[in-house]
Scaffold this motif. Structure first.
Motif, PDB file in Angstrom:
ATOM      1  N   TYR A 106     -32.433 -22.681   5.986  1.00 17.84           N
ATOM      2  CA  TYR A 106     -32.465 -23.347   6.692  1.00 17.84           C
ATOM      3  C   TYR A 106     -31.043 -23.739   7.608  1.00 17.84           C
ATOM      4  CZ  TYR A 106     -34.775 -27.023  10.357  1.00 17.84           C
ATOM      5  OH  TYR A 106     -34.685 -27.913  11.290  1.00 17.84           O
ATOM      6  N   GLN A 107     -30.463 -24.178   6.995  1.00 17.72           N
ATOM      7  CA  GLN A 107     -28.932 -24.958   6.758  1.00 17.72           C
ATOM      8  C   GLN A 107     -27.817 -23.940   7.480  1.00 17.72           C
ATOM      9  OE1 GLN A 107     -28.687 -27.096   3.359  1.00 17.72           O
ATOM     10  NE2 GLN A 107     -29.296 -28.981   3.476  1.00 17.72           N
ATOM     11  N   TYR A 108     -28.494 -22.965   7.411  1.00 17.46           N
ATOM     12  CA  TYR A 108     -27.357 -21.465   7.705  1.00 17.46           C
ATOM     13  C   TYR A 108     -28.136 -21.339   8.794  1.00 17.46           C
ATOM     14  CZ  TYR A 108     -24.913 -20.171   3.284  1.00 17.46           C
ATOM     15  OH  TYR A 108     -24.707 -20.569   2.259  1.00 17.46           O
ATOM     16  N   GLU A 109     -29.244 -21.886   9.256  1.00 18.09           N
ATOM     17  CA  GLU A 109     -29.675 -20.705  11.010  1.00 18.09           C
ATOM     18  C   GLU A 109     -29.142 -22.404  11.666  1.00 18.09           C
ATOM     19  OE1 GLU A 109     -33.850 -20.474  12.370  1.00 18.09           O
ATOM     20  OE2 GLU A 109     -33.856 -19.228  10.594  1.00 18.09           O
ATOM     21  N   LYS A 110     -29.661 -23.350  11.079  1.00 16.07           N
ATOM     22  CA  LYS A 110     -28.704 -24.119  11.687  1.00 16.07           C
ATOM     23  C   LYS A 110     -27.568 -24.375  12.629  1.00 16.07           C
ATOM     24  CE  LYS A 110     -29.520 -29.271  12.188  1.00 16.07           C
ATOM     25  NZ  LYS A 110     -30.195 -30.231  10.811  1.00 16.07           N
ATOM     26  N   CYS A 111     -26.803 -23.935  10.823  1.00 15.86           N
ATOM     27  CA  CYS A 111     -24.560 -23.553  11.384  1.00 15.86           C
ATOM     28  C   CYS A 111     -25.198 -22.228  12.830  1.00 15.86           C
ATOM     29  CB  CYS A 111     -24.541 -23.519  10.233  1.00 15.86           C
ATOM     30  SG  CYS A 111     -24.528 -24.323   9.294  1.00 15.86           S
ATOM     31  N   LEU A 112     -25.274 -21.219  12.599  1.00 21.03           N
ATOM     32  CA  LEU A 112     -25.439 -20.023  13.552  1.00 21.03           C
ATOM     33  C   LEU A 112     -25.978 -20.572  15.001  1.00 21.03           C
ATOM     34  CD1 LEU A 112     -24.488 -17.144  13.073  1.00 21.03           C
ATOM     35  CD2 LEU A 112     -27.625 -16.926  12.785  1.00 21.03           C
ATOM     36  N   LYS A 113     -27.669 -20.914  15.233  1.00 21.99           N
ATOM     37  CA  LYS A 113     -27.388 -21.556  16.186  1.00 21.99           C
ATOM     38  C   LYS A 113     -26.120 -22.474  16.563  1.00 21.99           C
ATOM     39  CE  LYS A 113     -32.745 -21.800  15.927  1.00 21.99           C
ATOM     40  NZ  LYS A 113     -33.474 -22.691  15.690  1.00 21.99           N
ATOM     41  N   MET A 169     -21.911 -22.456  20.496  1.00 21.80           N
ATOM     42  CA  MET A 169     -20.728 -23.135  21.265  1.00 21.80           C
ATOM     43  C   MET A 169     -19.896 -21.613  21.661  1.00 21.80           C
ATOM     44  SD  MET A 169     -18.903 -25.118  17.238  1.00 21.80           S
ATOM     45  CE  MET A 169     -17.418 -23.823  17.633  1.00 21.80           C
ATOM     46  N   TYR A 170     -19.910 -20.432  21.164  1.00 19.41           N
ATOM     47  CA  TYR A 170     -19.956 -19.632  21.748  1.00 19.41           C
ATOM     48  C   TYR A 170     -20.734 -18.973  22.425  1.00 19.41           C
ATOM     49  CZ  TYR A 170     -15.932 -19.504  18.235  1.00 19.41           C
ATOM     50  OH  TYR A 170     -15.200 -20.043  17.125  1.00 19.41           O
ATOM     51  N   GLY A 171     -21.429 -19.440  23.333  1.00 18.12           N
ATOM     52  CA  GLY A 171     -22.015 -18.677  24.314  1.00 18.12           C
ATOM     53  C   GLY A 171     -23.441 -17.415  24.342  1.00 18.12           C
ATOM     54  N   LEU A 172     -23.392 -17.051  22.713  1.00 22.04           N
ATOM     55  CA  LEU A 172     -24.131 -16.030  22.747  1.00 22.04           C
ATOM     56  C   LEU A 172     -25.403 -16.160  22.915  1.00 22.04           C
ATOM     57  CD1 LEU A 172     -21.692 -14.504  19.830  1.00 22.04           C
ATOM     58  CD2 LEU A 172     -22.026 -13.552  22.219  1.00 22.04           C
ATOM     59  N   PRO A 173     -26.947 -15.509  23.260  1.00 18.72           N
ATOM     60  CA  PRO A 173     -27.844 -15.543  22.565  1.00 18.72           C
ATOM     61  C   PRO A 173     -27.868 -15.431  21.400  1.00 18.72           C
ATOM     62  CG  PRO A 173     -27.905 -13.297  23.667  1.00 18.72           C
ATOM     63  CD  PRO A 173     -26.331 -14.268  23.962  1.00 18.72           C
ATOM     64  N   PHE A 174     -29.069 -16.645  20.239  1.00 17.17           N
ATOM     65  CA  PHE A 174     -29.247 -15.972  18.747  1.00 17.17           C
ATOM     66  C   PHE A 174     -30.459 -15.476  18.447  1.00 17.17           C
ATOM     67  CE2 PHE A 174     -31.649 -17.741  15.337  1.00 17.17           C
ATOM     68  CZ  PHE A 174     -30.546 -18.386  14.338  1.00 17.17           C
ATOM     69  N   MET A 175     -31.236 -14.919  19.165  1.00 12.99           N
ATOM     70  CA  MET A 175     -32.049 -14.578  19.184  1.00 12.99           C
ATOM     71  C   MET A 175     -31.601 -12.894  18.753  1.00 12.99           C
ATOM     72  SD  MET A 175     -34.356 -16.078  18.532  1.00 12.99           S
ATOM     73  CE  MET A 175     -35.625 -14.681  18.077  1.00 12.99           C
ATOM     74  N   ALA A 176     -30.421 -12.077  19.361  1.00 10.49           N
ATOM     75  CA  ALA A 176     -29.804 -11.709  19.415  1.00 10.49           C
ATOM     76  C   ALA A 176     -29.147 -11.441  18.113  1.00 10.49           C
ATOM     77  CB  ALA A 176     -28.420 -11.368  20.390  1.00 10.49           C
ATOM     78  N   HIS A 177     -28.757 -11.933  17.323  1.00 13.43           N
ATOM     79  CA  HIS A 177     -27.710 -12.048  15.941  1.00 13.43           C
ATOM     80  C   HIS A 177     -29.126 -11.706  14.577  1.00 13.43           C
ATOM     81  CE1 HIS A 177     -23.992 -12.913  16.898  1.00 13.43           C
ATOM     82  NE2 HIS A 177     -24.818 -13.974  18.030  1.00 13.43           N
TER      83      HIS A 177
END
Length: 164
Positions: free
Chosen positions: A143-150, A155-163
């Motif tokens: 859950y913490q990793y997912e939060k950091c990834l979001k 920050m870089y303007g990438l869509p989160f669901m794509a990853h």
């Protein structure tokens, strides 16, 4: 996983108890059948003795038979009586053999289940608890990793669901 394991353990215990009860019932049934067989054999012997004494005493009023005649007549009547009694005894013996085989089979299965349950000692359940805690901690970490990834995605303007 722990709940499933506990359910399986309880199911195995229940199965083991049912099999113990079945073995107990079969053992008592075998014992009853063996007693019944023994009683029937004694009854056959008594009837044969009564039949021989009745035929020899009843026939003595008409004429005296030789011991050979009495023995041959006794053998013929004995064969007729034995054929009926033997059939009944054979059926009882078959039933006893069948029950003994089933008893042996259930005993072996019970021993196998008992051996399988022997591995489920206190240490086993402690290990399951440790694994359960480790899974909970890894879920929190994920859950913490997912939060950091979001946050990085934003920050870089990438869509989160794509990853994912």
């Amino acid at each position: 996983m722990y709940n499933d394991l506990q359910k399986r353990y309880l199911k195995e215990i229940k199965t083991n108890q049912e099999q113990r009860e079945a073995i107990k019932n079969l053992t008592s049934k075998i014992h009853e059948l063996e007693l019944n067989l023994q009683e029937q054999r004694q009854r056959v012997e008594r009837l044969e003795c009564k039949k021989v004494s009745w035929k020899t005493s009843g026939a003595s009023g008409k004429r005296n038979r030789t011991p050979e005649e009495v023995a041959s007549h006794r053998d013929l009547s004995k064969k007729n009586d034995e054929s009926c009694c033997c059939k009944y005894l054979e059926l009882l013996l078959k039933e006893i053999k069948k029950l003994k085989k089933e008893n042996v089979k259930l005993s072996a299965e019970r021993r196998a289940l008992k051996n399988e349950l022997a591995g489920l000692d206190k240490d086993f359940f402690e290990e399951i608890e440790d694994l359960k805690r480790a899974v909970q901690e890894s879920v929190k970490l994920n859950y913490q990793y997912e939060k950091c990834l979001k946050q990085i995605s934003i920050m870089y303007g990438l869509p989160f669901m794509a990853h994912l």
